[in-house]
Write a protein that holds these residues in place. Sequence first.
Motif, PDB file in Angstrom:
ATOM      1  N   THR A  69       0.844  -1.189   0.000  1.00  9.75           N
ATOM      2  CA  THR A  69       0.000   0.000   0.000  1.00  9.75           C
ATOM      3  C   THR A  69       0.883   1.243   0.000  1.00  9.75           C
ATOM      4  O   THR A  69       1.660   1.465   0.928  1.00  9.75           O
ATOM      5  CB  THR A  69      -0.931   0.005   1.225  1.00  9.75           C
ATOM      6  OG1 THR A  69      -1.704  -1.202   1.205  1.00  9.75           O
ATOM      7  CG2 THR A  69      -1.854   1.203   1.209  1.00  9.75           C
TER       8      THR A  69
ATOM      9  N   VAL B 131       1.077   5.596  -0.705  1.00  8.66           N
ATOM     10  CA  VAL B 131       0.221   6.765  -0.492  1.00  8.66           C
ATOM     11  C   VAL B 131      -0.648   7.007  -1.725  1.00  8.66           C
ATOM     12  O   VAL B 131      -1.825   7.341  -1.613  1.00  8.66           O
ATOM     13  CB  VAL B 131       1.077   8.019  -0.167  1.00  8.66           C
ATOM     14  CG1 VAL B 131       0.220   9.273  -0.154  1.00  8.66           C
ATOM     15  CG2 VAL B 131       1.786   7.835   1.168  1.00  8.66           C
ATOM     16  N   ASN B 132      -0.084   6.781  -2.916  1.00  9.27           N
ATOM     17  CA  ASN B 132      -0.800   7.075  -4.156  1.00  9.27           C
ATOM     18  C   ASN B 132      -1.175   5.827  -4.952  1.00  9.27           C
ATOM     19  O   ASN B 132      -1.180   5.853  -6.182  1.00  9.27           O
ATOM     20  CB  ASN B 132       0.037   8.014  -5.033  1.00  9.27           C
ATOM     21  CG  ASN B 132       0.204   9.373  -4.403  1.00  9.27           C
ATOM     22  OD1 ASN B 132      -0.724   9.903  -3.800  1.00  9.27           O
ATOM     23  ND2 ASN B 132       1.379   9.928  -4.515  1.00  9.27           N
ATOM     24  N   GLY B 133      -1.477   4.738  -4.281  1.00 12.47           N
ATOM     25  CA  GLY B 133      -1.905   3.547  -4.986  1.00 12.47           C
ATOM     26  C   GLY B 133      -1.485   2.272  -4.284  1.00 12.47           C
ATOM     27  O   GLY B 133      -1.063   2.291  -3.122  1.00 12.47           O
ATOM     28  N   HIS B 134      -1.606   1.168  -4.996  1.00  8.86           N
ATOM     29  CA  HIS B 134      -1.239  -0.154  -4.478  1.00  8.86           C
ATOM     30  C   HIS B 134      -0.372  -0.851  -5.507  1.00  8.86           C
ATOM     31  O   HIS B 134      -0.717  -0.893  -6.699  1.00  8.86           O
ATOM     32  CB  HIS B 134      -2.489  -1.013  -4.216  1.00  8.86           C
ATOM     33  CG  HIS B 134      -3.277  -0.524  -3.061  1.00  8.86           C
ATOM     34  ND1 HIS B 134      -3.165  -1.080  -1.811  1.00  8.86           N
ATOM     35  CD2 HIS B 134      -4.192   0.464  -2.965  1.00  8.86           C
ATOM     36  CE1 HIS B 134      -3.978  -0.436  -0.985  1.00  8.86           C
ATOM     37  NE2 HIS B 134      -4.612   0.492  -1.661  1.00  8.86           N
TER      38      HIS B 134
ATOM     39  N   ARG C  70      -3.980   2.454  -9.496  1.00 10.99           N
ATOM     40  CA  ARG C  70      -4.012   3.897  -9.229  1.00 10.99           C
ATOM     41  C   ARG C  70      -4.778   4.211  -7.945  1.00 10.99           C
ATOM     42  O   ARG C  70      -5.659   3.447  -7.526  1.00 10.99           O
ATOM     43  CB  ARG C  70      -4.603   4.650 -10.410  1.00 10.99           C
ATOM     44  CG  ARG C  70      -6.054   4.350 -10.668  1.00 10.99           C
ATOM     45  CD  ARG C  70      -6.588   5.150 -11.863  1.00 10.99           C
ATOM     46  NE  ARG C  70      -7.935   4.756 -12.171  1.00 10.99           N
ATOM     47  CZ  ARG C  70      -9.011   5.218 -11.552  1.00 10.99           C
ATOM     48  NH1 ARG C  70      -8.889   6.092 -10.593  1.00 10.99           N
ATOM     49  NH2 ARG C  70     -10.216   4.805 -11.891  1.00 10.99           N
ATOM     50  N   ASP C  71      -4.425   5.321  -7.328  1.00 12.80           N
ATOM     51  CA  ASP C  71      -5.098   5.793  -6.129  1.00 12.80           C
ATOM     52  C   ASP C  71      -6.585   5.976  -6.435  1.00 12.80           C
ATOM     53  O   ASP C  71      -6.951   6.530  -7.469  1.00 12.80           O
ATOM     54  CB  ASP C  71      -4.469   7.116  -5.679  1.00 12.80           C
ATOM     55  CG  ASP C  71      -4.967   7.571  -4.334  1.00 12.80           C
ATOM     56  OD1 ASP C  71      -5.299   6.715  -3.487  1.00 12.80           O
ATOM     57  OD2 ASP C  71      -5.016   8.801  -4.113  1.00 12.80           O
ATOM     58  N   GLY C  72      -7.420   5.471  -5.573  1.00 14.64           N
ATOM     59  CA  GLY C  72      -8.865   5.577  -5.771  1.00 14.64           C
ATOM     60  C   GLY C  72      -9.441   4.459  -6.622  1.00 14.64           C
ATOM     61  O   GLY C  72     -10.641   4.409  -6.853  1.00 14.64           O
TER      62      GLY C  72
END
Length: 150
Positions: free
Chosen positions: A93, A95-98, A115-117
């Motif tokens: 994990t 901050v801006n994705g996985h 991607r994040d979200g």
Amino acid sequence: MPPTVLKQLQNSFPVANEQLARSYDNLRDQFVQSAPDVSVLVLLSGDGLALAAYGLDVDSADPVAAACSGLQSIGAALSNSLNGGGVKYHNITLVNGHLVITGCGDRSILIALIRDGGRIGSSIRETVRIADGFAPQMASDPRAFDETAQ
């Protein structure tokens, strides 16, 4: 990066064999259809070198390949020590994705950045499914050591 952009990206690594090049592009296309929240793909050979990268240039893909190859090795060692039966995937994990790292054939590795979200669960599931389906094409031996070249 919008999901549709992945389809427009070219492999950052030159591939001399046209059939392999098409195969790597087909792998990318499967992600576009089944896991649209994946924005970066990197495919590693059995010896941990990047064969294909979509969404990263060569200078970025090489250190990602090295780090993920090491993580896959650490996971395998842990699994062996714990009788875990192998590693299905790693999910890191960010901050801006996985970042998902999974096996893709004999010692080959597939790396996907969600991607994040994005839809994490379905994207991980599809990454593992696509890697399992692509695995027969990736059964590879490490590069042979040429003892005469010194």
